[in-house]
Design a protein around this motif. Sequence first.
Motif: not given
Length: 230
Positions: A182, A157-160, A162-163
């Motif tokens: 992001a 997902d986007e959060a992963l 970005a991490a």
Amino acid sequence: MSGPGQLAFAFPPAVSYAEADFVPAAASAEARAWLARWPGWPSGRLALWGPEGAGKSHLAAIWAARAQAAVLPAAALDSAEPPALLGAARHVAVEDGDRIAGAAAERGLLHLLNLVAEGGGTVLLTGRRPPARWPVRLADLRSRLAAAAAVAIAAPDEALLAAVLAKALADRQLAAAPGVAAYLVRRLPRSFAAMQAAAAWLDRASLGSGRRIGRALAAELVALHDNRGS
């Protein structure tokens, strides 16, 4: 000096598959738990399946390093004998097994599975679909694939992502302005490889131009990628 827009940016890049570079997340939790059970897999086989960019190859590389396993693409089974591909290794990771095509390749995979089993080894398979749905015609091979434990990895997902990008930049002792990660995650291919490539490009571009890693430099990266894809 060349401007950042002149720097090469191609997918997929050379990406580190070291264990330290894998960012754990809920999407891969079950897969990681299964890999931790090695060598206690049912029938000595495990399949990791999921969409492109989900981290299957990275996890396979981590496991191969632990198990001292050979790693080979399924396509290699079409033109080489399994003993030669396996070498001295007892364990093997077969990448892109769902893309196997042709009678020769199917016989090669069956031979490989039997050879590893006879030697008391284990096989890790990767693909975009579970092995029971791979388009194989050889009945013996279908039965062996169907018996393998199969675990899905969800798309990052986007959060992963970005991490992953933030870590790749931190590993290079770089920091991006707020919102850059992001911004890039929403506009570049949704894969770990793409984030590693982005970090490498931003590193070179920032060093070459003396500019901070902000929205303007990120926009140049996106434009460069879009132009290459058009």
